[in-house]
Scaffold this active site. Sequence first.
Site, short mmCIF file in Angstrom:
data_model
loop_
_atom_site.label_atom_id
_atom_site.label_comp_id
_atom_site.label_asym_id
_atom_site.label_seq_id
_atom_site.Cartn_x
_atom_site.Cartn_y
_atom_site.Cartn_z
CG PHE A 1 11.45 -17.58 -0.84
CD1 PHE A 1 11.17 -16.23 -0.71
CD2 PHE A 1 10.46 -18.49 -0.53
CE1 PHE A 1 9.92 -15.80 -0.27
CE2 PHE A 1 9.21 -18.08 -0.11
CZ PHE A 1 8.94 -16.72 0.02
CB THR A 2 11.23 -17.97 4.10
OG1 THR A 2 10.12 -17.84 3.20
CG2 THR A 2 11.63 -16.60 4.60
NE ARG B 1 9.59 -11.64 4.14
CZ ARG B 1 9.12 -12.88 3.96
NH1 ARG B 1 8.88 -13.34 2.76
NH2 ARG B 1 8.88 -13.66 4.96
CG PHE C 1 7.90 -14.87 8.94
CD1 PHE C 1 8.98 -15.73 8.89
CD2 PHE C 1 6.96 -14.91 7.92
CE1 PHE C 1 9.12 -16.63 7.84
CE2 PHE C 1 7.09 -15.80 6.86
CZ PHE C 1 8.17 -16.67 6.83
CG ASP D 1 11.97 -20.22 -7.34
OD1 ASP D 1 10.95 -20.10 -8.04
OD2 ASP D 1 11.96 -20.03 -6.10
CE LYS E 1 5.85 -15.43 -4.87
NZ LYS E 1 5.74 -14.09 -4.34
CE1 TYR F 1 -7.07 -39.23 -6.86
CE2 TYR F 1 -5.71 -40.52 -8.37
CZ TYR F 1 -5.92 -39.97 -7.12
OH TYR F 1 -4.99 -40.15 -6.12
N1 F0G Z 1 10.04 -19.30 -4.55
C1 F0G Z 1 9.87 -17.97 -4.50
C2 F0G Z 1 10.82 -17.08 -5.20
C3 F0G Z 1 8.76 -17.44 -3.80
O1 F0G Z 1 8.62 -16.12 -3.76
C4 F0G Z 1 7.86 -18.32 -3.17
C5 F0G Z 1 6.73 -17.79 -2.42
C6 F0G Z 1 8.09 -19.69 -3.25
C7 F0G Z 1 9.18 -20.16 -3.95
C8 F0G Z 1 7.16 -20.66 -2.59
O2 F0G Z 1 5.99 -20.76 -3.33
O3 F0G Z 1 4.19 -19.91 -1.78
O4 F0G Z 1 3.64 -21.28 -3.80
O5 F0G Z 1 4.73 -22.30 -1.84
N2 F0G Z 1 6.58 -16.60 -2.09
C9 F0G Z 1 5.43 -16.04 -1.42
C10 F0G Z 1 5.68 -14.58 -1.10
C11 F0G Z 1 4.96 -16.81 -0.24
O6 F0G Z 1 4.83 -13.99 -0.42
O7 F0G Z 1 6.66 -13.99 -1.56
P1 F0G Z 1 4.56 -21.07 -2.65
#
Ligand code: F0G
Length: 488
Positions: A138-139, A395, A461, A229, A272, A86
């Site tokens: 980003f969303t 998108r 979505f 980011d 990623k 842990y």
């Molecule tokens: N920042 C970027 C540029 C991303 O593309 C994503 C996730 C995140 C932050 C959030 O990271 O998913 O680990 O919580 N992108 C995914 C996509 C979901 O399908 O493009 P996460």
Amino acid sequence: MENFEQLKTVKFYSGDVTPLEMHKVRVVQKLNLLPIEDRRESIYGAGFNTFLLQNKDVYLDMLTDSGTNAMSDNQVAAMSVADDSYAGSSSYTKLENAISYVFNQKYYLPVHQGRAAEHIISKTFVTPGKVIPMNYHFTTTKAHIEMMGGIVEEIYTDEALKIKSDFPFKGNMDINKLNKIIAKWGAENVAYIRFEAGTNLIGGQPFSMANLREVSAIAKSHNILVLMDTSLINENLYFIKTKEEGYANKPIRDILHEMLSYTDFSYFSGRKVSCTRGGGICTNNHDIYMKMRDWVPLYEGFLTYGGMSVREIEAMAVGLHETLDFDVISHSPMFIKYLVDALDKKGIPVITPAGGLGCHLDAGSFISHVPQGQYPAGALAAALYVASGIRGMERGTISSVRDANGDDVLADVELLRLAFPRRVFTLSQIKYAEDRIQWLYDNRELIGGLEWIEEPPVLRFFVGKLKPIGDWVEKLVAKFREDFGESL
Ligand code: F0G
């Protein structure tokens, strides 16, 4: 590790431009390619939302590059020596060392994925009325900032949203707009400036070092923090090395260190960048670290795992090192370029230049007869699945929201994203995608729009359900059978 810093291209005697895998496949997963009638059933079952398809019904899963990348043999091997504990796991020490070597960052806060980092950063730095200028949102980033009462200001350049362009750095910030935003809101009201590497929602497009340097100087002169980011840093590094003057002969690690030297802190999604899971926040600034540190045990897990398993932590440490390997970071951009260029040559509307995340079809012109209120990007995603078993991601306006009057906020662009998970697909699979997209384009007049049957109020979505307007899916299936006979 000896070939990490080479910049190679293999020329073909035939003159073909063919991306070449610099790895071999040693573990495989069987794929299913269902008959088109079954694919039609599946898309109805999924409410015409590709997020709701079962992976067993998908041939090429191009929904995302998140958590779907192939690990290297070294990553898999590292997982088997993980140190379960842990607190104080030696696996975690390896990861800290990797962060220090690869990113040149002293302090690291582990989190379970990228949006968890966004949660902690927004909670710490965003208060109601604070402004966060960024190259593009980003969303999940935007949702976290807005949940804390912050305001997102996008300051992309005129090139960014052009579908056709040969500008290599569409992820750049517009310096004039940045100065205006700072003057308008006052530097004291800017929480931080956010730079997203490999800008996701405009097509995986990179920014240049020159632009980052300039933004950083402006931020410094106003005492504003810069956050990066780095979730899509691999491909942004590739583009700086191959496209920006003065970087071709620089080691990838030096380029990365220079990039981060212009920032105050950064965060990443390990789903990623390191082909694993997890994520983290990095900084060299002790005050910034201390401001966020205590949220990690509360929301994520103790400071030496942050919601990740020790196996993921081991694989992440290796994965981060592999980010410095040109063969690793060039794979996706080269394969994406292959598909983008092939489609572009055929006159099929696709975002150019090829970015680092996937191939983005411009649904707005692909099916220009479908009005934006009938969700062309969502309709094209469903049509491509029916035609090929390939799952992409909408998108466009479905990924947007409704305004106070309940009307759709129409997206800037209607895109169908075909993501390239790293080191996953072979060239023949990409050629199959090219072939089916061509067929769909030649029969595009058959494709119609979509309407909601179940619309969630937040991030609709992900789990919202729709249905086709009219019987266009039946017509598409009939035309497929006419052209392809018994073929899958
Ligand atoms: N920042 C970027 C540029 C991303 O593309 C994503 C996730 C995140 C932050 C959030 O990271 O998913 O680990 O919580 N992108 C995914 C996509 C979901 O399908 O493009 P996460």
